[in-house]
Design a protein around this motif. Structure first.
Motif: not given
Length: 61
Positions: A1-3, A14-34
């Protein structure tokens, strides 16, 4: 079983945590640019969509 790692969204692989971090970073940047430019504001798009749907509901096709 995965950790499972505890993130702000709960326990995830861990893969989902990395994906969530990338999406959060993208969304934060999108809001900053907006906020800087105002042209791509996410809040403006939501308001415009609501107005257009209310107009379409009142028209007969």
């Amino acid at each position: 079983m995965a950790v499972m790692i505890h993130s702000k969204y709960g326990y995830e692989p861990p893969e989902w945590v990395q994906a969530d971090a990338q999406i959060d970073k993208w969304y934060k940047d999108k809001k900053r640019r907006a906020k800087q430019h105002g042209a791509f504001s996410l809040d403006k798009n939501k308001e415009m969509r609501n107005e257009t749907t209310s107009v379409c509901k009142n028209q007969w096709y």
